[in-house]
Write a protein that holds these residues in place. Structure first.
Motif, PDB file in Angstrom:
ATOM      1  N   ALA A 150     -14.717  21.631 -10.951  1.00 31.86           N
ATOM      2  CA  ALA A 150     -15.141  20.086 -10.507  1.00 31.86           C
ATOM      3  C   ALA A 150     -13.603  19.278 -10.466  1.00 31.86           C
ATOM      4  CB  ALA A 150     -15.596  19.362 -11.841  1.00 31.86           C
ATOM      5  N   ARG A 151     -12.915  19.733 -10.931  1.00 29.36           N
ATOM      6  CA  ARG A 151     -11.660  19.683 -10.588  1.00 29.36           C
ATOM      7  C   ARG A 151     -10.929  19.706  -9.701  1.00 29.36           C
ATOM      8  NH1 ARG A 151      -5.981  21.302 -14.620  1.00 29.36           N
ATOM      9  NH2 ARG A 151      -5.270  19.510 -13.266  1.00 29.36           N
ATOM     10  N   ILE A 152     -11.030  21.051  -8.980  1.00 29.72           N
ATOM     11  CA  ILE A 152     -10.345  21.075  -7.700  1.00 29.72           C
ATOM     12  C   ILE A 152     -11.198  20.700  -6.631  1.00 29.72           C
ATOM     13  CG2 ILE A 152     -10.888  23.210  -6.072  1.00 29.72           C
ATOM     14  CD1 ILE A 152     -10.155  25.419  -8.242  1.00 29.72           C
ATOM     15  N   LYS A 153     -12.536  20.327  -6.897  1.00 28.15           N
ATOM     16  CA  LYS A 153     -13.226  20.106  -5.838  1.00 28.15           C
ATOM     17  C   LYS A 153     -12.729  18.550  -5.999  1.00 28.15           C
ATOM     18  CE  LYS A 153     -18.442  18.777  -4.404  1.00 28.15           C
ATOM     19  NZ  LYS A 153     -18.287  17.070  -4.037  1.00 28.15           N
ATOM     20  N   ALA A 154     -12.536  17.426  -6.438  1.00 25.48           N
ATOM     21  CA  ALA A 154     -12.401  16.423  -7.012  1.00 25.48           C
ATOM     22  C   ALA A 154     -10.336  16.275  -6.405  1.00 25.48           C
ATOM     23  CB  ALA A 154     -11.865  15.627  -8.558  1.00 25.48           C
ATOM     24  N   ARG A 155      -9.683  17.680  -6.518  1.00 23.69           N
ATOM     25  CA  ARG A 155      -8.834  18.069  -6.129  1.00 23.69           C
ATOM     26  C   ARG A 155      -8.652  17.683  -4.644  1.00 23.69           C
ATOM     27  NH1 ARG A 155      -3.303  15.610  -7.651  1.00 23.69           N
ATOM     28  NH2 ARG A 155      -2.016  16.979  -6.625  1.00 23.69           N
ATOM     29  N   VAL A 156      -9.262  18.049  -3.692  1.00 22.62           N
ATOM     30  CA  VAL A 156      -9.544  18.363  -2.394  1.00 22.62           C
ATOM     31  C   VAL A 156      -9.533  17.164  -1.448  1.00 22.62           C
ATOM     32  CG1 VAL A 156     -10.552  19.586  -0.694  1.00 22.62           C
ATOM     33  CG2 VAL A 156      -9.977  20.854  -2.751  1.00 22.62           C
ATOM     34  N   GLU A 157     -10.418  16.162  -2.356  1.00 23.72           N
ATOM     35  CA  GLU A 157     -11.009  14.939  -1.651  1.00 23.72           C
ATOM     36  C   GLU A 157     -10.040  14.086  -1.884  1.00 23.72           C
ATOM     37  OE1 GLU A 157     -14.329  13.961  -4.627  1.00 23.72           O
ATOM     38  OE2 GLU A 157     -15.795  15.654  -2.630  1.00 23.72           O
ATOM     39  N   GLU A 158      -9.161  14.002  -3.466  1.00 18.81           N
ATOM     40  CA  GLU A 158      -8.089  13.518  -2.854  1.00 18.81           C
ATOM     41  C   GLU A 158      -6.894  14.039  -2.054  1.00 18.81           C
ATOM     42  OE1 GLU A 158      -4.775  11.875  -6.856  1.00 18.81           O
ATOM     43  OE2 GLU A 158      -5.924  13.785  -7.480  1.00 18.81           O
ATOM     44  N   MET A 159      -6.523  15.038  -1.871  1.00 19.10           N
ATOM     45  CA  MET A 159      -5.911  15.995  -1.345  1.00 19.10           C
ATOM     46  C   MET A 159      -5.820  15.015   0.099  1.00 19.10           C
ATOM     47  SD  MET A 159      -2.411  16.501  -3.057  1.00 19.10           S
ATOM     48  CE  MET A 159      -3.533  14.975  -3.335  1.00 19.10           C
ATOM     49  N   PHE A 170     -13.846  16.176   6.845  1.00 20.60           N
ATOM     50  CA  PHE A 170     -12.775  17.499   7.077  1.00 20.60           C
ATOM     51  C   PHE A 170     -12.821  18.880   6.654  1.00 20.60           C
ATOM     52  CE2 PHE A 170     -10.765  14.733   9.475  1.00 20.60           C
ATOM     53  CZ  PHE A 170     -10.650  14.725  10.669  1.00 20.60           C
ATOM     54  N   GLN A 171     -13.508  18.570   5.292  1.00 22.17           N
ATOM     55  CA  GLN A 171     -13.339  20.108   3.984  1.00 22.17           C
ATOM     56  C   GLN A 171     -14.346  21.198   4.101  1.00 22.17           C
ATOM     57  OE1 GLN A 171     -14.373  18.462   0.419  1.00 22.17           O
ATOM     58  NE2 GLN A 171     -16.112  17.270   0.574  1.00 22.17           N
ATOM     59  N   GLY A 172     -14.482  20.907   5.125  1.00 18.92           N
ATOM     60  CA  GLY A 172     -15.984  21.964   6.245  1.00 18.92           C
ATOM     61  C   GLY A 172     -15.672  22.707   7.436  1.00 18.92           C
ATOM     62  N   ARG A 173     -13.867  22.049   7.725  1.00 16.17           N
ATOM     63  CA  ARG A 173     -13.760  22.729   8.824  1.00 16.17           C
ATOM     64  C   ARG A 173     -12.821  23.389   8.430  1.00 16.17           C
ATOM     65  NH1 ARG A 173     -11.846  17.756  12.977  1.00 16.17           N
ATOM     66  NH2 ARG A 173     -14.046  16.147  12.841  1.00 16.17           N
ATOM     67  N   TYR A 174     -12.993  24.524   9.688  1.00 15.79           N
ATOM     68  CA  TYR A 174     -11.825  25.841   9.670  1.00 15.79           C
ATOM     69  C   TYR A 174     -10.952  25.511  10.697  1.00 15.79           C
ATOM     70  CZ  TYR A 174     -15.479  28.605   7.839  1.00 15.79           C
ATOM     71  OH  TYR A 174     -16.615  29.287   7.101  1.00 15.79           O
TER      72      TYR A 174
END
Length: 439
Positions: A150-159, A170-174
């Motif tokens: 959960a923390r990783i997911k939130a951090r990815v979105e934050e970044m 963008f998070q699902g793109r290659y």
């Protein structure tokens, strides 16, 4: 870091995405107060790298200190060892001798893998893993550090949000589905994902086109203003060093330090002919890279949106208070410059009326970027945009030329004072010599 699209002029951008109501300029103290430093002090002590078979070291006995929250740029000719020096900080290259201290901890002998998890690293062409999605790339170090999902997911979105990319998009793109500029933004997001105090950057913008490169530089300045990490940045481009660095280390062969000082000090007082060669001609104009658009007056300008009826805009222009309005698109981004005479061709529609806005600058762009944009615009002004391309104001030629004249006047005054100082020194020497002869 919003992705750039077609534009002309160094440091100018058109953005693909923005949202919200256009902000109005606030006073600099309210708007631009930097965050407290979250970086760490780096000390290099006698750092040396020798490769077997070579008679001279690639890096020879380098000692320097990078302060917490500071951006230091290493610049020098090809083969001087600047990338080798950078890679020794996170021990991608092991030093032959010397010490590396981060916040007084000697990291020379600790586990290198654990050390690298505490240091962000961004390289040219982003270095993203092609078989991983954007989210997976950014999550790599937090995942290895054992963060919960959960923390990783939130951090990815934050970044992603931090570097101006919509997480949902963008998070699902290659990586292959990203432009060069977008890949570099993801590379920076990955480097910052675990919130490291230190960020190492090895010519990260060298593989993108000049316009995207200027904008990435502006966005790095914005990020550093917010995050205050300790950044060590390698480049061969002295103009880039001036623009980004709090201090610049000009390196000779074997990374011997020719001069380590602020950009302004190096421009106005290069240590020797070697450093002067990097400065080159036009030092006064290069100093325009030291001042940001946010440091000068950003004025408001009459605006309208494309949704407004032509009649309403016509009434605005016909009122006599202005001869021109800036037309904004539905996301509040600069779209067209519309003059009073343009409406005669509108015929009930704004599709063919006005002049498209090709050039904009961000508030973190340099005055040199802004001046180049203004000089290519027939109206002598450039629109200033926010983080996602939204309109925030206008900078005009008069404001920029005033800054240029102030810089030139300061250079002339400094030259006069320098000549006066030399004259006084020579007079003292002459007097001392004469006294010696008569005694």
């Amino acid at each position: 870091m919003p992705e750039t699209s077609a534009a002309s002029g160094s440091g100018t951008t058109r953005t693909e995405e923005s949202s919200g109501t256009p902000a109005r300029p606030a006073t600099a103290p309210e708007r631009d107060a930097p965050a407290a430093a979250s970086g760490a002090t780096i000390r290099l002590e006698g750092l040396t790298k020798r490769y077997s078979g070579s008679t001279v070291p690639a890096v020879d006995d380098v000692s320097l200190e990078v302060k917490a929250g500071e951006t230091v740029v290493l610049v020098g000719p090809s083969g001087c060892g600047k990338s080798t020096l950078l890679k020794m900080i996170n021990r991608l290259i092991e030093p032959t001798s010397g010490r590396i201290r981060i916040d007084d901890e000697d990291v020379t002998g600790i586990d290198a893998v654990k050390l690298r998890r505490k240091i962000g690293y961004a390289i040219q062409s982003s270095g993203l893993f092609p078989h991983m999605t954007v989210a997976q790339n950014i999550a790599q170090v937090p995942k290895m550090a054992g963060w919960p999902k959960a923390r990783i997911k939130a951090r990815v979105e934050e970044m992603l949000d931090l570097v101006g990319l919509d997480p949902a998009e963008f998070q699902g793109r290659y990586p292959r589905r990203l432009s060069g500029g977008q890949q570099q933004r993801v590379g920076v997001a990955r480097a910052l994902a675990a919130d490291p105090p230190v960020l190492l950057m090895d010519e990260p913008f060298g593989a993108v086109d000049p316009i995207t490169r200027d904008h990435l530089q502006d966005e790095l300045i914005r990020l550093q203003h917010e995050l205050r990490k300790t950044i060590v940045f390698v480049t061969h481009d002295f103009d880039e060093a001036i623009k980004l660095g709090d201090r610049i280390a000009v390196l000779r062969e074997q990374s011997h330090i020719a001069q380590f000082d602020t950009p302004e000090a190096i421009l106005t007082n290069p240590a020797d002919d070697f450093v002067s060669g990097f400065v080159g001609a036009g030092a006064a104009l290069k100093r325009l890279n030291l001042t940001r658009v946010r440091d000068v007056e950003i004025v408001d300008f009459p605006t309208a949106t494309v949704e407004e009826p032509v009649e309403t805009i016509s009434e605005m222009l016909g009122a006599g208070t202005t001869n021109e309005v800036l037309l904004l698109d539905p996301k509040q981004r600069p779209y067209k410059w519309l003059r009073r005479g343009d409406l005669t061709h509108a015929k009930g529609s704004l599709a063919r009326a006005g002049t498209l806005v090709h050039d904009t600058v961000t508030r973190d762009a340099t005055l040199r970027d802004a001046l180049e944009a203004v000089l290519t615009d027939s109206g002598g002004r450039v629109a200033v945009t926010g983080r996602r391309g939204e309109y925030t104001g206008v900078v005009d030629l008069e404001t920029l030329m005033k800054c240029v004249h102030e810089l030139l006047d300061a250079d002339r005054l400094e030259a006069i004072e320098h000549r006066h100082s030399l004259s006084e020194t020579q007079a003292k020497r002459t007097y001392a010599a004469q006294e010696g002869l008569t005694s």
